[in-house]
Enzyme design. Structure first.
Site, PDB file in Angstrom:
ATOM      1  N   HIS A  42       4.518 -35.238  -2.672  1.00  0.00           N
ATOM      2  CA  HIS A  42       4.759 -34.033  -3.473  1.00  0.00           C
ATOM      3  C   HIS A  42       6.254 -33.895  -3.770  1.00  0.00           C
ATOM      4  CE1 HIS A  42       0.860 -32.022  -2.282  1.00  0.00           C
ATOM      5  NE2 HIS A  42       1.006 -32.812  -1.233  1.00  0.00           N
ATOM      6  N   GLU A 124       6.241 -33.857   1.399  1.00  0.00           N
ATOM      7  CA  GLU A 124       7.002 -33.214   0.330  1.00  0.00           C
ATOM      8  C   GLU A 124       8.374 -33.865   0.241  1.00  0.00           C
ATOM      9  OE1 GLU A 124       6.023 -30.591  -1.587  1.00  0.00           O
ATOM     10  OE2 GLU A 124       4.291 -29.785  -0.485  1.00  0.00           O
ATOM     11  N   HIS A 163       0.675 -36.056  -5.855  1.00  0.00           N
ATOM     12  CA  HIS A 163      -0.157 -34.861  -5.991  1.00  0.00           C
ATOM     13  C   HIS A 163      -0.795 -34.834  -7.388  1.00  0.00           C
ATOM     14  CE1 HIS A 163      -0.408 -30.235  -5.106  1.00  0.00           C
ATOM     15  NE2 HIS A 163      -1.576 -30.827  -5.053  1.00  0.00           N
ATOM     16  N   ASP A 173       3.650 -32.836  -9.802  1.00  0.00           N
ATOM     17  CA  ASP A 173       4.598 -33.428  -8.852  1.00  0.00           C
ATOM     18  C   ASP A 173       4.043 -34.697  -8.208  1.00  0.00           C
ATOM     19  OD1 ASP A 173       2.778 -31.463  -7.545  1.00  0.00           O
ATOM     20  OD2 ASP A 173       3.832 -31.988  -5.707  1.00  0.00           O
TER      21      ASP A 173
HETATM   22 ZN   LIG Z   1       2.426 -30.820  -4.658  1.00  0.00          ZN
END
Ligand SMILES: [Zn+2]
Length: 195
Positions: A42, A124, A163, A173
């Site tokens: 992400h 992330e 994602h 993303d």
């Molecule tokens: Zn995401």
């Protein structure tokens, strides 16, 4: 270059060593018998396009101040998390143990299998769809993926997807800024590179 701890994996508790631990309440058990088999990448920044602040930590621990920014009012009530965050500096933060289910992918599917949170690890990267991610982030991401594949049997051959791949039309993303070829190159065992 920022110095970081040597990465490792604690046996049994799903926690990484050499990273900052920031436990999130936004997680639960994976379904019985389901182990992580997929890695989802992400991009996130809070406020969008701003880097280095404490707001991602705050979002994932339900401590985001809605008065802090217009955008925070929209998202302060979300109950979300990710297993790991890699900041622009390469710092790694862990919010959820690997064996638990983090709430990162939302409505999603991978090869016909729905609810990717059940069977994935979420990573992330601090960034946006359009700002190039940093060299420190690519290096650290590759190191984390190697560690996960080596240390968690169900992740040994885990595909790495965005994602946007598991929630197309809904999420974009990590965006065009993420250089997949660069990641794959870092993950390839090559001359002079330790496996
Ligand atoms: Zn995401």
């Amino acid at each position: 270059m920022t110095r970081h701890g040597r990465l490792g994996l604690e046996p049994g508790n799903g926690l990484l060593r050499g990273v900052r631990q920031m436990p999130s309440p936004n997680c639960d058990d994976r379904p019985a018998g389901v182990a992580p088999e997929l890695i989802v990448i992400h991009g996130i920044s809070l406020p969008p396009g701003q880097f280095g602040g404490p707001h991602i930590d705050h979002l994932f621990t339900n401590a985001l101040d809605p008065a802090g920014h217009d955008y925070f009012q929209e998202i302060a009530g979300l109950r979300v998390s990710s297993h790991l965050l890699i900041r622009r500096t390469g710092e790694v933060v862990q919010y959820v143990p690997l064996h638990r289910r983090a709430w990162h992918a939302g409505k999603s599917s991978y090869r016909g299998r729905h609810q990717c949170n059940d069977f994935s690890v979420g990573i992330e990267l601090e960034g946006t769809d359009v700002h190039p991610y940093t060299s420190a982030q690519y290096r650290r991401l590759a190191a984390v993926i190697r560690l996960l594949r080596r240390g968690v049997p169900s992740l040994a051959v885990a595909p790495v997807v965005g994602h946007s791949d598991v929630a197309p039309g809904r999420k974009t993303d990590p965006g065009p800024a993420f250089d997949w070829a660069r990641l794959h190159q870092l993950l390839e065992p090559g001359p002079g590179r330790r496996r």
